[in-house]
Structures are given as structure tokens and as C-alpha cells.
Design a protein around this motif. Structure first.
Motif, PDB file in Angstrom:
ATOM      1  N   CYS A   1       1.491 -38.831 -43.401  1.00 34.49           N
ATOM      2  CA  CYS A   1       2.136 -38.853 -42.239  1.00 34.49           C
ATOM      3  C   CYS A   1       1.182 -39.053 -41.330  1.00 34.49           C
ATOM      4  N   GLN A   2       1.200 -39.994 -40.314  1.00 36.05           N
ATOM      5  CA  GLN A   2       0.131 -40.704 -39.607  1.00 36.05           C
ATOM      6  C   GLN A   2       0.015 -40.429 -38.246  1.00 36.05           C
ATOM      7  N   TYR A   3       1.148 -40.038 -37.810  1.00 36.81           N
ATOM      8  CA  TYR A   3       1.124 -40.040 -36.368  1.00 36.81           C
ATOM      9  C   TYR A   3       1.178 -38.785 -35.485  1.00 36.81           C
ATOM     10  N   PRO A  59      11.980 -47.516 -32.444  1.00 33.96           N
ATOM     11  CA  PRO A  59      10.755 -46.249 -32.954  1.00 33.96           C
ATOM     12  C   PRO A  59       9.508 -46.280 -32.192  1.00 33.96           C
ATOM     13  N   GLY A  60       8.879 -45.428 -32.192  1.00 38.35           N
ATOM     14  CA  GLY A  60       7.417 -45.464 -31.687  1.00 38.35           C
ATOM     15  C   GLY A  60       7.388 -45.284 -30.255  1.00 38.35           C
ATOM     16  N   ASN A 118      -2.312 -40.732 -27.826  1.00 38.40           N
ATOM     17  CA  ASN A 118      -2.545 -39.925 -29.259  1.00 38.40           C
ATOM     18  C   ASN A 118      -3.578 -39.001 -29.097  1.00 38.40           C
ATOM     19  N   GLY A 119      -4.293 -38.426 -30.175  1.00 39.55           N
ATOM     20  CA  GLY A 119      -5.276 -37.319 -30.019  1.00 39.55           C
ATOM     21  C   GLY A 119      -6.702 -37.920 -29.741  1.00 39.55           C
ATOM     22  N   ASN A 125      -0.101 -46.971 -31.611  1.00 35.24           N
ATOM     23  CA  ASN A 125       0.335 -45.572 -31.962  1.00 35.24           C
ATOM     24  C   ASN A 125      -0.522 -44.781 -32.868  1.00 35.24           C
ATOM     25  N   ARG A 126      -1.218 -45.361 -33.783  1.00 33.85           N
ATOM     26  CA  ARG A 126      -2.226 -44.986 -34.784  1.00 33.85           C
ATOM     27  C   ARG A 126      -3.613 -45.138 -34.408  1.00 33.85           C
TER      28      ARG A 126
END
Length: 944
Positions: free
Chosen positions: A384-386, A397-398, A404-405, A517-518
Motif C-alpha cells: 500500500c504505497q499511497y 483514480p489518483g 503527499n507526505g 502521487n508516490r
């Protein structure tokens, strides 16, 4: 809804008074629908019918296909934050939740991208479907899915589709949305299952609305019927590089390494090379201004000379009519529309870490094109990468824009030219290319029509792309008369028009969304950007390690020397074909520039003397970008620091740059009429800000509208002028006597939001250039036909006439008493449902639409509430959302949407953000689990 100055009665969820108001309106709605349904269709509607589609937001729902439980936490504005333990569960839940709030919008989008609107709305959409089938977006999307996208992306798309279909399972149309219940009156349409390709195709629609300079390409050619080469050049002045800075200021193309190299600042790695292509001839050296080189005033013939005529004018006018009828996906495509984004490094912020702001400018729609949400893995791992939040597109999606963090990113339209129109010499069996007839590539399409008979069409393609001219009888007819030079092939049955466009080739943009997103750092960001084929966007970057950056991604064509894509080209000559694509490491970028900030607002990407490739002949002119730059510089001057709220205040800047140029001149002209002098006095001491309550802003913008109308608009051909504006003009292409001065009456043909002159920053630059030429012919205008308005033979006389006309125009609109005037009374926003809210019965428009809101801001202003000077003062595009990301504490970031999370007309969250958006407020944007829990109002658990 009836006109109002606030959002719907559900704007503040949770207060009993608001609920009472909403219930009262529901009762009124039910009475109306019962009357319509009962009398016309024998149906009966109840409050439960209206509420049937409202989503369940509490409790539990079982979804087949989940591997574990998923939590959906919504705040007081209905914005969801999703928590899952696997990627597939996360994206399946995203599909389910977006369908809960927005499935009707999603369904209309996929019918648009696949050319199947007639299946929902009947025969009135057949022409649109024919054109969309000719473009073949869904076919390209299917090819991307089958052959280009990564296995992981396919898994996410499949999971998303599974979630959407889990929502649809067992539901009738009326259980999904009020609009389906209305459609049920006239046809038996039933929503079908969602597919992964439906999601991919939406990227094509987004790319279409952000495709670059096609409109300018058409307009330049249409101008040739009334204007000469120098006049057209006057109306497309060079980009003012010395005054309005390009995005990239520290770096240039290195001929030795054949790559773009940054100078100064901190150099970052170049990232993945990405789509390579073959780099061809550089074309016209430099990015150019906005005046094309070869053939910039007409169609380039085979020998390179510039020609045009009435046949070409009619052909391109017909093409414009087809394009204008298409539903917009995310925005109108015209001069002036754009977006703002900028990032400031920690050295100039109060927090010591970067701040990043973004507000894309798009057509106003209801619901908003954006859907806010967070996608969180409970524990980020290979499974789970997101952990990402931001603005998404319902149906895909996305996250498109957000953070992100580790990093944050924003987007603005780059405006690079990735599409060209080609004239084609056609014969019965094929088309001419380098002296030989080549066969068409053909396919047959069947268009199903709700309540009618299906229609079959044949789509023909040349090596330059699909023949757009096949989709309009006028194009075929006038193609037989198109004027070209003597070196061109015999017209025979006429010339066609084909479209070459990068988005019609399969690409990897969907992979880019997940990679963004990653991404954890600059290298990841650049590698993700390399996958972003279309649309080409300006991408800005910031991270929690105090780095900032910019990169230009995209599949950008190269053209032969002397060809800049500014006008339609002869498709029969290979020297006008694209020669390759610019490599990723040749595209401009910037990383940690020494100045400490980066601004992108649709201005030129890079100075023309630092780059060998022509990115476009039609940049925005940098009015907004330079104003943002000036605001940043004024804040940091003398050691000042910028806060999150400073970034928000900059987004709301209402300053009119053209007013700063013109008002000192307008105050000096002599006016005989005391009523006009009274209006002139409004400009004395005005600070040039366009606040909604400003009488001075109302009068100045009326003067500006009349200046561009008198100086330029009345001299343009009818194909560019606004519908309803009729003028007596000289005949063109007359075969009568040389001294025949008979006038003919011609009426404008363009819709109000697309007509010229639109008054955007291209026209700012046109007027700025002409200010030092007070006796230019552009400053002339005849007296009114009634004789009560004077003629003008120079600049100041035309200003007098414009001030007179503006005074009496506003008197008719706002009254004679200047104390009652305000910009907001003219400059109003109406939010309309994009299908039944614009084309449906009046009662449905009443039910689905909202507004008006009286807005501050204006054209080519940072607070870009755009209006078209040719068409009126109404708002035609807006900052579709606003965000400020705080990289020091992500929970202190802020955001707002144009409307609300819900697409359901009587949901509490239909337009519950609009009042705050109009007032320039931002909402808290929770990211950490603790902050999300603190702001959660409803929790829904999805169980396997």
C-alpha cells in the motif's frame, strides 16, 4: 435556482435553520415535478425521490472485491478521506465514493469522450458525436490501456472501475441522480458498467480543452478576409520578454550536450529521459512571441508564400462552428484563460519551508470539475504505497494536483503548441502527398440515438490525422473554393482539413498520475513528469526538505525550419510535416533558483535567445505572472517573509494592469458632456483594484470594452465578432466597379464567450504598443449612424468616444445615478449544470442551477474572474479552485473548491463552498490522521 447572492440554503451543513430552508425548497421542487410528471408523463415525484440518490455516509456497506475494511471519513463539507490497507482497496473505494457523489457527471463525461452523447440526450447531440467519433478519443484510450500503461496502473484502473460498479449494482437511474429521473421522462436510458478505459479517456478530454493555439491558428487565417499582413501582425505583438519575465530564468539549451542546463541556483538531476522521439529541425529559432513567421497571415502554400481567400475563410469558420458546439470538458479555450501557480522557498517564508499556491482557471461548472479527497494507506508499504491528498477528477483514480507526505505540486497550462491543422488535397480514393495519391485510413462508426434511428458515419484519416472537414457540410462545400497559391495542387473536389495532435497517439499520462502521487523527491518528480505526455502542463514542485522546482513535460513536436504552427499548413507537402519530438532532457526546467521563487501563469516558458525550439507562437503575455512576481518581490524586499495567508491574499489580487496604463490618459481628455465628466471623475484617485463594490472599476471596464470594440472589434471579420452585432461594412471579393462603395450589413457569428476582441492581455499588449502611435488608423472610428456619437480620427478622440459610449451603456444597465454603480452588478457568476442545466426544460434549469454571485477580479488579473469584452461583463471563467500548501506543517495547508463535493442538486454539499470561494476564504486542509479525525463528521466503513 432563483437569483441569489449566496450559495444554496445548504451552505452551512448541520444548522437546523438551514435544514428547514432546504426542506421547504424540496417541497416546492416536489410540487413542480409532480405537476410536470403528473400532467405530462403520468409520473409522481416525492421528497424521497429527490433524496433517493443522496449517498450513505455513516454505518457500514459490504462491497464484494475488497480484501479488507476501508474507512471513509467525511468532514463538515462532505470531503472524504479514505483509509485502506492495500492499493487495490484504496482505489476501489475511491471509485465507489466518487460515484456516490458524482456518478451522473462521470457518466456524461464518458459519453462525451466516446462520442455517445446521443445515447443519453437524443438527436440534438448527433453532430457532436460525429465529431468526437472522428477524433476517436476512446480508441486512443483503449490503445493506451492495452499497450502503453504499466501493469500496476491497469490494476488500479480495474480496482477503481470495480468500485464504481459496486455502487451501481442494483440501482435504477433515479437511485443514482435526479438527472436520471428527469431523463426517464423522455427516454429509457440506463447507466452501464464503468470500464478502465472510461477513466483513461477523460485525459483526452482534458487535453482537448488545453490543446494550445488552435483557436489562434483559425483566427489568424479568418482575419485575412478583412485585414492585411501588417494589421494582423499588429494584433499579435511579440511577447514582451524584457518586461514580463519567462518562467525559467536560470538556464539555457547547451548546444554541446544537446540538453537544457541550469545555470545558477542549485542544479538538480535531470530525471528519467522519458519519451524520446526524434529531435528534428529546430524550426524558427526561439520560442517566439505571438506572431508566427512563415505565413503568419494566411495559409502557407506549397512554395511558402502567404495566401488566403473567402473559401478558406468559410472553411475555417465552419470548423470553428463545429468546435464551438462541443461540450467543454474543463474550460473554454481562448486568449486570456489560464492558471496561476507559484512556489516560494523557505528562505523567504515565515515557516522556513516552502509555500506552494495554485489556482487553475477553467470554465465555471456545476458541479466543479474538481473533487477534493484524500487517499491514505494505513501503513505505507510495498503493498500500500499511497498517502496523498488533493484535487481529483471524478471518474479517474489518483490525485491530479495536491501533496503527499514529502512533496507538493501544482499545474498550469503551458500553452505549448501540440496541434496543427493541415489542408489536404482529396480525391475519391485518397489524398495527395509528395505528388502521389495515398489511400485513406477509414473506419465505420454507428451512433445510437435515444428515441431515434441510429446513424452510420465513415471516418477518414490522412497521415496528418483525422479529416475534421468530413463532419460538416459547409466545410466540404467551401473547401472547393479555398484560395491557395499557384504552386498548390489543383483543388478538384476541394481541400479538406486534417488535425495533427499529440493526444491522438497512445501515451503514458495515466502512469504519470500515480508516479506523481508516490514521488518522494525531485528525482521522483522529474521521472513522473517524463511520463506526462498530454496535456503539456507547467509543473511546479516543493518538498519538505526545502527544495523548489519547475519542469515542462509533454510530447512536444518539432517542425521544419520556417514553420511555426501559427497557421494551417499544406498537408500535401512533406516539408510541413512534424520532424520529431523534443527529448525530455532538452525541455526547460529549474531547481532551487537563486531568486528563491518560481512563478508560472501561462507566460513564456523560456527566453527566445536561450532555446532553439519553437514551443509555441502564442504565449499568454505574462500580465498575471509579472504581477505575482511584483507582489512576491514587494513582500521579501528588505528581509520580509511570506506567510500562508500572504499567499492567499496574492491569489485575490484584483489590480488591473491595463487600468494603470490607460487611466492617466483618460483623466486628461476633455469631455463636453457633464454626465460623462461625472463618470470620468470616478477614476480620480482610484487605486485600480476591481472590487465588486467599486463604481470606478465598473466604469473603467466599460470604457476598456468600448475602446477595444471601436478600435479593433468593428474592423474584424464577422466570423470573429459576437453574435448579434451587426455593422455596415465595405464589400469584400466584389466583382463590381472599382469605385463601388456600397456597404453591406454583416452580423457577428461567435458566441459571447469566444468572440474577439476578448480584452485579454494580448489586447493589453496591442494597445500598449499603439499608445505611442496616436495617429494610427486603428484609433479611427466613424460617427454613429444616428449621428449622436462623434467620429474619431486619433487616439484621444477615440478615448472620448469610448468614455461617452461607456457612460450611456452603464446608464442603461445600472441606472443614471453613479452612486448605485458597482462592478459586481455587471460582473456576475452563474453556476449551471453542464447538461440539463443549459439545454434542459426551464423548470429543470431552475432546479439544477445556482447564482448569481457578484464577483471581484477581472480579465488578466491574478484573481482571474474572466470576462469577454466582445460579449459583455458576465463571468466566463474562474479560479476553479484555490490551494496553498504549507510544507512545514501540511495540516496548516488551505484549500477551497468552486462548488461542493456533491453533484446532487439538493445535497447540503452542492454549493456549500461557493460563498467562501467568492469571498476569497480558504478551508482547513487536514492531512495527518489526527487532524482528519478531529474534523470528521461522518464515518462510513466499507467491508469485504
Amino acid at each position: 435556482m432563483p437569483p441569489n447572492t449566496t450559495a444554496s440554503a445548504a451552505a452551512r451543513p448541520g444548522k437546523s435553520g438551514r435544514k428547514k430552508g432546504r426542506r421547504a425548497r424540496l417541497i416546492v421542487l416536489v410540487l413542480v415535478l409532480a405537476l410536470v410528471g403528473g400532467v405530462a408523463y403520468g409520473a409522481y415525484w416525492s421528497i424521497s425521490t429527490v433524496r433517493a440518490s443522496f449517498p450513505q455516509t455513516k454505518g457500514t456497506i459490504t462491497l464484494d472485491g475488497l480484501s479488507g475494511p476501508v474507512d471513509v471519513k467525511r468532514d463538515g463539507y462532505g470531503i472524504p478521506q479514505i483509509y485502506a490497507s492495500s492499493d487495490e482497496d484504496l482505489f476501489m473505494a475511491q471509485g465507489f465514493v466518487q460515484a456516490q457523489d458524482r456518478f451522473y457527471e462521470m457518466d456524461v463525461r464518458r459519453h462525451m469522450t466516446s462520442g455517445r452523447l446521443s445515447e443519453m440526450f437524443g438527436k440534438g447531440q448527433v453532430k457532436n458525436d460525429e465529431f468526437l467519433r472522428t477524433l476517436g478519443w476512446d480508441r486512443v484510450a483503449e490503445e493506451e490501456y492495452d499497450s502503453k500503461l504499466s501493469d500496476s496502473t491497469k490494476k488500479y484502473l480495474q480496482a477503481y472501475a470495480k468500485g464504481v460498479n459496486a455502487y451501481l449494482d442494483g440501482k435504477d437511474g433515479k437511485d443514482i441522480s435526479l438527472e436520471y429521473a428527469a431523463l426517464g421522462f423522455t427516454n429509457d436510458y440506463k447507466p452501464e458498467k464503468w470500464t478502465p478505459v472510461d477513466s483513461v479517456a477523460w485525459l483526452k478530454a482534458m487535453a482537448w480543452d488545453l490543446r494550445g493555439n488552435m483557436q489562434d491558428e483559425i483566427d489568424r487565417a479568418l482575419m485575412t478576409s478583412r485585414l492585411g499582413p501588417q494589421q494582423i501582425k499588429d494584433l499579435y505583438p511579440e511577447y514582451p520578454f524584457s518586461r514580463n519575465k519567462a518562467i525559467v530564468q536560470e538556464g539555457q539549451y547547451d548546444q554541446l550536450t544537446q540538453a537544457f542546463q541550469q545555470s545558477g541556483g542549485t542544479s538538480g538531476t535531470q530525471g528519467t529521459t522519458g519519451t524520446q522521439g526524434t529531435t528534428g529541425a529546430s524550426g524558427t529559432t526561439g520560442t517566439g512571441g505571438t506572431t508566427g513567421t512563415s505565413g503568419s497571415t494566411g495559409t502557407v502554400g506549397a512554395s511558402g508564400t502567404s495566401t488566403a481567400g473567402s473559401g478558406l475563410t468559410g472553411q475555417l469558420s465552419g470548423l470553428y462552428s463545429v468546435l464551438d458546439d462541443l461540450p467543454t470538458a474543463v474550460g473554454v479555450n481562448g486568449q486570456g484563460i489560464g492558471s496561476n501557480s507559484w512556489v516560494v522557498s523557505g528562505q523567504y517564508t515565515i515557516t522556513g519551508k516552502p509555500l506552494l499556491a495554485n489556482d487553475p482557471h477553467l470554465s465555471a461548472s456545476l458541479p466543479s470539475v474538481w473533487y477534493q479527497m484524500g487517499l491514505h494507506c494505513r501503513s505505507v508499504s510495498a503493498k500500500c504505497q499511497y498517502d496523498v491528498t488533493g484535487y481529483t477528477f471524478a471518474g479517474m483514480p489518483g490525485v491530479i494536483i495536491g501533496h503527499n507526505g514529502d512533496i507538493a505540486w501544482g499545474m498550469t497550462n503551458s500553452g505549448v503548441d501540440v496541434s496543427d491543422l493541415y489542408l489536404e488535397k482529396l480525391s475519391g480514393s485518397g489524398y495527395l502527398y509528395d505528388g502521389k495519391v495515398k489511400p485513406f485510413t477509414t473506419r465505420e462508426e454507428t451512433i445510437k440515438v435515444a428515441g431515434g434511428t441510429s446513424k452510420k458515419i465513415v471516418v477518414r484519416e490522412t497521415n496528418n490525422g483525422p479529416l475534421l472537414s468530413d463532419r460538416d457540410d459547409e466545410l466540404v462545400k467551401v473547401g472547393k473554393k479555398a484560395t491557395v497559391d499557384t504552386a498548390a495542387p489543383d483543388r478538384g473536389d476541394g481541400y479538406g482539413i486534417a488535425l495533427q495532435w499529440t493526444a491522438l497517439k497512445a501515451g503514458t499520462s495515466m502512469d504519470a498520475v500515480f508516479a506523481l502521487n508516490r514521488a518522494a523527491d525531485w528525482e521522483d518528480f522529474r521521472a513522473a513528469a517524463a511520463l506526462f505526455d498530454v496535456p503539456s502542463q507547467n509543473l511546479i514542485y516543493a518538498d519538505t526538505e526545502n527544495h523548489i522546482g519547475y519542469t515542462l513535460p509533454g510530447k512536444i513536436p518539432t517542425r521544419a525550419e520556417g514553420v511555426d504552427g501559427s497557421v494551417p499548413a499544406p498537408g500535401w507537402d512533406s516539408k510541413y510535416a512534424w520532424t520529431g519530438y523534443i527529448k525530455q532532457d532538452q525541455l526547460p526546467y529549474e531547481y532551487n533558483p537563486a531568486r528563491g521563487y518560481i512563478v508560472t501563469a501561462n507566460q513564456a516558458v523560456v527566453d527566445q535567445d536561450k532555446y532553439p525550439y519553437t514551443l509555441t507562437a502564442d504565449w499568454g503575455y505574462g500580465t498575471r505572472s509579472q504581477r505575482i512576481t511584483d507582489l512576491i518581490e514587494s513582500k521579501i524586499k528588505g528581509g520580509g517573509k511570506i506567510s500562508t495567508d500572504d499567499m492567499r491574499q496574492m491569489q485575490l489580487d484584483n489590480s488591473s494592469e491595463i487600468a494603470k496604463l490607460l487611466v492617466p490618459k483618460l483623466l486628461k481628455v476633455h469631455l463636453d458632456d457633464k454626465d460623462v465628466r461625472e463618470a470620468q471623475q470616478l477614476l480620480e484617485g482610484w487605486d485600480y483594484t476591481q472590487d465588486a463594490d467599486s463604481a470606478a472599476a465598473a466604469y473603467f471596464n466599460a470604457v476598456w470594452r468600448n475602446i477595444v470594440k471601436l478600435a479593433f472589434g468593428n474592423k474584424l471579420p464577422k466570423e470573429l465578432r459576437v453574435k448579434g452585432q451587426c455593422l455596415w461594412v465595405d464589400k469584400i471579393d466584389s466583382t463590381g466597379p472599382v469605385d463601388d462603395d456600397t456597404k453591406v450589413r454583416e452580423c457577428g457569428e461567435r458566441d459571447a464567450d469566444q468572440a474577439q476582441p476578448d480584452g485579454g492581455d494580448r489586447w493589453f499588449e496591442v494597445v500598449r504598443t499603439l499608445m505611442d502611435k496616436p495617429d494610427s488608423d486603428w484609433w479611427t472610428t466613424p460617427a454613429s449612424r444616428t449621428g449622436n456619437r462623434p467620429e474619431a480620427g486619433n487616439r484621444d478622440a477615440l478615448f472620448v468616444r469610448a468614455m461617452i459610449d461607456a457612460r450611456w451603456e452603464l446608464t442603461s444597465k445600472l441606472g443614471k445615478d453613479l452612486d448605485t454603480w458597482s462592478w459586481g452588478r455587471l460582473h456576475r457568476l452563474f453556476l449551471k449544470n453542464q447538461t440539463l442545466g443549459t439545454e434542459g426544460p426551464g423548470v429543470l434549469q431552475y432546479i439544477l442551477n445556482r447564482g448569481p454571485w457578484k464577483l471581484s477580479g477581472g480579465e488578466a488579473t491574478v484573481n482571474a474572474t474572466g470576462w469577454n469584452a466582445a460579449g459583455g461583463y458576465g463571468v466566463v471563467w474562474v479560479p476553479s479552485m484555490r490551494m496553498v500548501v504549507n510544507l512545514d506543517d501540511l495540516d496548516k495547508s488551505k484549500w477551497i473548491n468552486l462548488t461542493g463535493a456533491s453533484g446532487h442538486a439538493y445535497s447540503a454539499h452542492y454549493t456549500d463552498q461557493t460563498d467562501k470561494w467568492a469571498n476569497g476564504e480558504l478551508l482547513s486542509w487536514s492531512f495527518s490522521g489526527k487532524a482528519v479525525d478531529k474534523n470528521t463528521s461522518d464515518t462510513l466503513v466499507l467491508k469485504p
